[in-house]
Motif scaffolding. Sequence first.
Motif, short mmCIF file in Angstrom:
data_model
loop_
_atom_site.label_atom_id
_atom_site.label_comp_id
_atom_site.label_asym_id
_atom_site.label_seq_id
_atom_site.Cartn_x
_atom_site.Cartn_y
_atom_site.Cartn_z
N SER A 159 0.84 -1.19 0.00
CA SER A 159 0.00 0.00 0.00
C SER A 159 0.87 1.24 0.00
CB SER A 159 -0.92 0.01 1.23
OG SER A 159 -0.17 0.23 2.39
N SER A 160 0.25 2.40 -0.37
CA SER A 160 1.01 3.65 -0.44
C SER A 160 1.57 4.03 0.91
CB SER A 160 0.11 4.79 -0.97
OG SER A 160 -0.99 4.99 -0.10
N SER A 161 0.86 3.66 1.99
CA SER A 161 1.34 4.03 3.32
C SER A 161 2.53 3.19 3.75
CB SER A 161 0.21 3.89 4.35
OG SER A 161 -0.22 2.54 4.42
N GLU A 162 2.75 2.02 3.06
CA GLU A 162 3.86 1.14 3.42
C GLU A 162 5.11 1.42 2.60
OE1 GLU A 162 1.83 -2.54 2.73
OE2 GLU A 162 1.50 -2.87 4.87
N ARG A 163 4.98 2.10 1.48
CA ARG A 163 6.13 2.43 0.67
C ARG A 163 7.00 3.44 1.42
NH1 ARG A 163 3.23 4.56 -4.46
NH2 ARG A 163 5.34 5.12 -5.10
N VAL A 164 8.31 3.23 1.41
CA VAL A 164 9.21 4.07 2.20
C VAL A 164 10.10 4.90 1.26
CG1 VAL A 164 10.99 4.11 3.99
CG2 VAL A 164 9.20 2.35 4.04
N LEU A 165 10.04 6.20 1.44
CA LEU A 165 10.88 7.13 0.67
C LEU A 165 12.30 7.06 1.22
CD1 LEU A 165 10.77 9.46 -1.47
CD2 LEU A 165 10.43 11.01 0.47
N ASP A 166 13.27 6.96 0.34
CA ASP A 166 14.66 6.84 0.78
C ASP A 166 15.27 8.22 0.98
OD1 ASP A 166 17.04 5.70 1.52
OD2 ASP A 166 17.73 5.37 -0.54
N GLY A 167 14.86 8.87 2.03
CA GLY A 167 15.42 10.18 2.38
C GLY A 167 14.66 11.35 1.78
N LEU A 168 14.88 12.52 2.34
CA LEU A 168 14.20 13.74 1.89
C LEU A 168 14.73 14.18 0.53
CD1 LEU A 168 12.31 16.17 2.65
CD2 LEU A 168 14.37 17.30 3.53
N PRO A 169 13.87 14.37 -0.47
CA PRO A 169 14.34 14.90 -1.76
C PRO A 169 14.85 16.33 -1.59
CG PRO A 169 12.16 13.87 -1.96
CD PRO A 169 12.44 14.01 -0.50
N THR A 170 16.06 16.60 -2.07
CA THR A 170 16.64 17.94 -1.96
C THR A 170 17.16 18.49 -3.28
OG1 THR A 170 18.80 17.00 -1.36
CG2 THR A 170 17.32 17.58 0.46
N ALA A 171 17.34 17.63 -4.30
CA ALA A 171 17.89 18.09 -5.58
C ALA A 171 16.86 18.94 -6.32
CB ALA A 171 18.30 16.89 -6.43
N ARG A 172 17.30 20.09 -6.81
CA ARG A 172 16.40 21.04 -7.48
C ARG A 172 16.83 21.26 -8.92
NH1 ARG A 172 14.11 25.40 -3.39
NH2 ARG A 172 14.34 24.30 -1.40
N ALA A 173 15.86 21.26 -9.83
CA ALA A 173 16.15 21.58 -11.23
C ALA A 173 16.29 23.08 -11.41
CB ALA A 173 15.05 21.03 -12.13
N GLU A 191 21.41 22.91 -0.80
CA GLU A 191 20.26 22.03 -0.99
C GLU A 191 19.95 21.17 0.23
OE1 GLU A 191 20.80 19.89 -4.63
OE2 GLU A 191 20.15 21.59 -5.85
N ALA A 192 20.90 20.47 0.76
CA ALA A 192 20.63 19.53 1.86
C ALA A 192 20.96 20.17 3.20
CB ALA A 192 21.41 18.24 1.67
N MET A 193 20.41 21.35 3.44
CA MET A 193 20.66 22.07 4.68
C MET A 193 19.35 22.59 5.26
SD MET A 193 24.23 24.09 3.82
CE MET A 193 24.45 24.63 5.53
N GLN A 194 19.38 22.91 6.55
CA GLN A 194 18.17 23.34 7.24
C GLN A 194 17.68 24.70 6.75
OE1 GLN A 194 18.66 23.62 11.47
NE2 GLN A 194 16.47 23.72 11.87
N VAL A 195 18.62 25.56 6.32
CA VAL A 195 18.27 26.85 5.75
C VAL A 195 18.73 26.85 4.31
CG1 VAL A 195 18.57 29.35 5.87
CG2 VAL A 195 18.45 28.01 7.98
N TYR A 196 17.79 27.04 3.38
CA TYR A 196 18.11 27.01 1.95
C TYR A 196 18.62 28.38 1.50
CZ TYR A 196 17.60 26.43 -3.08
OH TYR A 196 17.85 26.37 -4.41
N GLY A 197 19.38 28.41 0.43
CA GLY A 197 19.88 29.66 -0.11
C GLY A 197 21.06 29.39 -1.00
N VAL A 198 22.01 30.33 -1.03
CA VAL A 198 23.21 30.20 -1.84
C VAL A 198 24.43 30.31 -0.96
CG1 VAL A 198 22.15 31.04 -3.96
CG2 VAL A 198 23.20 32.68 -2.39
N HIS A 199 25.51 29.60 -1.31
CA HIS A 199 26.75 29.69 -0.56
C HIS A 199 27.43 31.03 -0.83
CE1 HIS A 199 26.81 25.59 1.02
NE2 HIS A 199 26.32 25.21 -0.14
#
Length: 394
Positions: free
Chosen positions: A2-16, A380-388
Amino acid sequence: MSSSERVLDGLPTARACPFDPPAELGKLREERPVTKMNYPDGSVGWLVTDYALVREMFTHPAFSSRHDLRSFPVHMPLPPSKAVPGLFIGMDPPDHTRYRKPLNRAFTVRRVRELEPTIERIVAERLDAMEAEGAPLDLMESFALPVPVRVISELLGAGREVAAELQRLRVAVLSPQTPEEEAMAAGKATGELMYELVRGKRRAPADDLLSELVADGELNDQELAGMMLLMLIAGHETTAQLFGLSTYLLLERDDLRQAIVSEPVTDVTANEFLRYLSIAPFIVRTALIDAEVGGVHISAGETVTLSLAEANRDPRRFGDPDTFDGVRGDNSHLAFGHGIHQCIGHNLARTELRIGLPAMLRRFPELRLAVPREEIRTREAMQVYGVHRLPVSW
């Protein structure tokens, strides 16, 4: 399965696109807005992407803000720890209420309005410094970071030296590349810096917020040090990235840039920057008891990540959500959170943005990126998003 049993492998962070949330989050919002997800520490929790559900969870009594209970969806140099006295962002009532209440009076609309001349002076000084330095330069280092650091430091009563040292230490604490031992040492030094600031105000009070809190006598020095740490971090880190990413957007969009320069920037426009860019892309809560969210059972002890970036692009709440609309009405975005944990500095952040952005673009009407767009690295993979970095020229 079921959809509730499928497990996402980590938070998506990559942005186009640097200004849009990861595309995978939008698909999840439409297909399974409450998704089981693996966390970097090996635990299994949840990800919520739907606006209505995210907003509901901010006030859901079954979920806690306590830092020591949570897992984190991106790598952090320092593991979750027990609550630091005064650091109320990671607490629940009544502790949260006790620490936050004395600060409420400092961030009202009236008090922030009284700060406008100070903000205008600090912005003008930084623009003078940029002009003297000459192009090209890194806008983050020369403007986006120094302005909010100076503003919150002056409000609280921390000198420039304290603010500069705090900024140096926090880079080590927050960077995913920092070894744990080094991050722990920087975290300890940060706490000591704040404690000495409090002790200094007790010896020699001045006309500032920290001196007022010391004079109130309701909190001890360790509690005040934790509160100051939170205010100084929250008062500059997110606002700095908001400045940086907003400028990047305006340099890519001539129509938006002209609108900012030609008309006064209002809170309505500032709110759209906040909704559209979602500098704080997620927030974390932990279930204290078994609960149901969106028809999905969440067990006590499980962590839930709330995607603010995706909730702020939910078409069920915002018309044409992927379009920047500087006059968008009824913009009840979740960039500052919601409920009792709504960011205490939201009035200040909007005011800094609406003063700083047009002043910068009017001073440097030919402002432009100094490097190709593909060389701009985002957080991308940080608590606060932005630019370095944001290299610019004019």
